[in-house]
Design a protein around this motif. Structure first.
Motif, PDB file in Angstrom:
ATOM      1  N   TYR A 133       0.860  -1.189   0.000  1.00  0.00           N
ATOM      2  CA  TYR A 133       0.000   0.000   0.000  1.00  0.00           C
ATOM      3  C   TYR A 133       0.889   1.231   0.000  1.00  0.00           C
ATOM      4  O   TYR A 133       1.782   1.346   0.839  1.00  0.00           O
ATOM      5  N   PHE A 134       0.644   2.130  -0.926  1.00  0.00           N
ATOM      6  CA  PHE A 134       1.499   3.309  -1.001  1.00  0.00           C
ATOM      7  C   PHE A 134       0.708   4.577  -0.733  1.00  0.00           C
ATOM      8  O   PHE A 134      -0.520   4.607  -0.865  1.00  0.00           O
ATOM      9  N   LEU A 135       1.451   5.604  -0.343  1.00  0.00           N
ATOM     10  CA  LEU A 135       0.829   6.902  -0.072  1.00  0.00           C
ATOM     11  C   LEU A 135       0.378   7.533  -1.379  1.00  0.00           C
ATOM     12  O   LEU A 135       1.070   7.418  -2.393  1.00  0.00           O
ATOM     13  N   HIS A 136      -0.751   8.185  -1.365  1.00  0.00           N
ATOM     14  CA  HIS A 136      -1.178   8.975  -2.522  1.00  0.00           C
ATOM     15  C   HIS A 136      -0.537  10.351  -2.429  1.00  0.00           C
ATOM     16  O   HIS A 136      -0.477  10.930  -1.345  1.00  0.00           O
ATOM     17  N   GLN A 137      -0.115  10.856  -3.560  1.00  0.00           N
ATOM     18  CA  GLN A 137       0.290  12.259  -3.581  1.00  0.00           C
ATOM     19  C   GLN A 137      -0.980  13.085  -3.412  1.00  0.00           C
ATOM     20  O   GLN A 137      -1.990  12.819  -4.067  1.00  0.00           O
ATOM     21  N   SER A 138      -0.932  14.071  -2.524  1.00  0.00           N
ATOM     22  CA  SER A 138      -2.164  14.847  -2.324  1.00  0.00           C
ATOM     23  C   SER A 138      -2.293  15.921  -3.396  1.00  0.00           C
ATOM     24  O   SER A 138      -1.359  16.160  -4.169  1.00  0.00           O
ATOM     25  N   GLY A 139      -3.460  16.561  -3.444  1.00  0.00           N
ATOM     26  CA  GLY A 139      -3.725  17.563  -4.485  1.00  0.00           C
ATOM     27  C   GLY A 139      -2.929  18.844  -4.254  1.00  0.00           C
ATOM     28  O   GLY A 139      -2.330  19.042  -3.196  1.00  0.00           O
ATOM     29  N   LEU A 140      -2.943  19.715  -5.249  1.00  0.00           N
ATOM     30  CA  LEU A 140      -2.166  20.948  -5.146  1.00  0.00           C
ATOM     31  C   LEU A 140      -2.824  21.973  -4.229  1.00  0.00           C
ATOM     32  O   LEU A 140      -2.178  22.904  -3.759  1.00  0.00           O
TER      33      LEU A 140
END
Ligand code: SF4
Length: 363
Positions: free
Chosen positions: A239-246
Motif C-alpha cells: 500500500y502506497f501513499l497517494h500524492q495529495s492535491g495541489l
C-alpha cells in the motif's frame, strides 16, 4: 463516527486521514522492507503497509518466480498521482517480477456514472491515451493489456468468480450492492488472480500495489483466491501513499483538474498550477527568512518528494526551507523547471507511443 470509521469507499476521492485506525481495523502490517532497493521511492518510504509481503521478499532474495499485476481504470487523463503507480510497477519489475499492467476500460465504464463515461467507445478512447502515457513512462508494451481485449479464459474465470461472491459479502465489504460496481470487482479480481492460472504464468507469489483506499478490493480478492477451483497463492499487496492535491488538504483527482498536474498538461498550464499551489511558506518574505517554511505541509515539496529522483536535492530543499534559506518563489521556479522539463520529454515519448497504444486497445 466518521464514514471512514465504518468502511473505506474504494470509488471515492476522499483522502484517508487516519492511517493507524485503518491499519488496526483492517489488519494491515506496516511495510518495513526498505532495504530491498536503493530506489528513491523506497528511501522516502512511499510504501507504508502490506499484506503477506514476506512471500515476495523471499522470492526477491531467492531470485525465484513471482508475479505482479497493477492496473488503472481508464476513467480520465493520467496525472502525476498515477505516475506513482507506474514508477512502483517498474521498480518491482526491476526486482524480478513477471508483470502485467492492466488498463481497465470495461471497469471504468461499468463502475462510473454515464455522465462521466458515456459508453465503451469513450472508455477505449481514454484507454488509448492512458496506454500511450504508461509506455512513455517506461512500461514495455508487451506488459500492457486492456480488459476488453482479453482472451476467453479470462472472461470464463470472471464468471467463475461471480459465483464465489454473495450479496452479503459484497455489502459487508463495500457498503452497497451496485451491479455495475459488482461486475467491475469481478474483473479486478480476475485481473489479479488470472496471472496464476495455467494459461498465464501458473501458481506463484504475486504482488499488487495499491493506495490504501483500494483495500476493500484487496480483501475481497484474497478471500476469493482461497475459494476458487484452482491451486493458486493468496496474493500479497503493498500500500502506497497517494500524492495529495495541489490545493490545501485535497487528494489529487482527475475529477478536479486544478488539484493535479496532468501528464498531457502544457508547460504553461503546469506552471500556472504550480504557482497557485498551497505551500508551507509564511505570509511575508521577512517572516519566512526569519522563521523558515514548513515543507511537511507544502505541495511543492510533496511534488519533489514523490517525483524528483535526486535524494540530495530533496534533503537540501527540506533543510533550506526549514532554515529560511530558500523562499517559495525560488522553490516554485525549481519545481516548474523540473515539471516542465519532464512534461516536454514525456509529451515527445507519448506522441511516439500512440500508434502502438491503439493496437493494444483496438487489436
Ligand atoms: Fe514549500 Fe519550498 Fe516554500 Fe518551503 S520554500 S514552503 S518547500 S515552496
Amino acid at each position: 463516527m466518521s464514514k471512514e470509521e465504518i468502511i473505506i469507499d474504494a470509488w471515492s476521492s476522499n483522502k484517508i486521514e487516519n492511517y493507524d485506525h485503518v491499519f488496526k481495523k483492517f489488519g494491515l502490517e506496516k511495510f518495513t522492507d526498505y532495504d530491498l532497493s536503493d530506489h528513491y521511492l523506497f528511501k522516502r518510504k512511499i510504501i507504508i503497509a502490506q499484506r503477506d509481503f514476506n512471500k515476495i521478499r523471499k522470492a526477491i532474495e531467492n531470485k525465484s518466480k513471482f508475479l505482479q499485476l497493477t492496473g488503472i481504470a481508464s476513467s480520465g487523463d493520467l496525472h502525476f498521482g498515477h505516475k506513482i503507480d507506474v514508477d512502483l510497477f517498474l521498480l518491482f519489475n526491476r526486482l524480478g517480477a513477471t508483470s502485467k499492467f492492466c488498463i481497465c476500460d470495461i471497469d471504468a465504464y461499468v463502475s462510473r456514472e454515464d455522465s462521466k463515461i458515456k459508453n465503451m467507445v469513450i472508455a477505449k478512447e481514454i484507454a488509448v491515451k492512458n496506454v500511450a502515457d504508461i509506455i512513455a513512462l517506461g512500461i514495455d508494451p508487451n506488459d500492457i493489456y486492456v480488459q476488453s481485449q482479453k482472451e476467453k479464459e479470462y472472461y470464463q474465470f470472471s464468471y467463475e468468480i461471480s459465483k464465489k461472491i454473495t450479496q452479503n459479502m459484497f455489502e459487508a465489504i463495500y457498503g452497497h450492492v451496485n451491479l455495475g460496481k459488482m461486475s467491475s470487482v469481478f474483473l479486478q479480481i480476475s485481473d489479479i488472480l488470472h496471472m496464476q492460472l495455467p494459461f498465464m504464468y501458473g501458481k506463484a507469489p504475486e504482488i499488487t500495489g495499491i493506495g490504501l483506499d483500494q483495500d476493500p478490493h484487496a480483501r475481497i480478492t484474497r478471500d476469493v483466491s482461497k475459494r476458487v477451483n484452482y491451486d493458486i497463492e493468496v496474493p500479497s499487496f503493498f500500500y502506497f501513499l497517494h500524492q495529495s492535491g495541489l490545493k490545501e488538504g485535497e487528494k489529487m483527482s482527475s475529477s478536479d483538474p486544478d488539484t493535479a498536474i496532468f501528464l498531457n498538461d502544457t508547460a504553461e498550464i503546469a506552471k500556472k498550477k504550480i504557482n497557485k499551489a498551497f505551500t508551507g511558506g509564511c505570509v511575508t518574505i521577512e517572516e519566512q527568512k526569519e522563521k523558515g517554511g514548513n515543507p511537511d505541509i507544502c505541495k511543492i515539496y510533496e511534488m519533489f518528494k514523490f517525483h524528483h529522483p535526486d535524494n540530495d536535492f530533496l534533503e537540501k530543499t527540506y533543510n533550506d526551507c526549514r532554515s529560511g534559506k530558500i523562499l517559495c518563489g525560488e522553490c516554485k521556479k525549481n519545481c516548474s523547471d523540473f515539471v516542465c522539463k519532464f512534461l516536454e520529454d514525456h509529451n515527445k515519448k507519448r506522441e511516439k507511443s500512440i500508434e502502438i497504444a491503439k493496437k493494444i486497445v483496438y487489436g
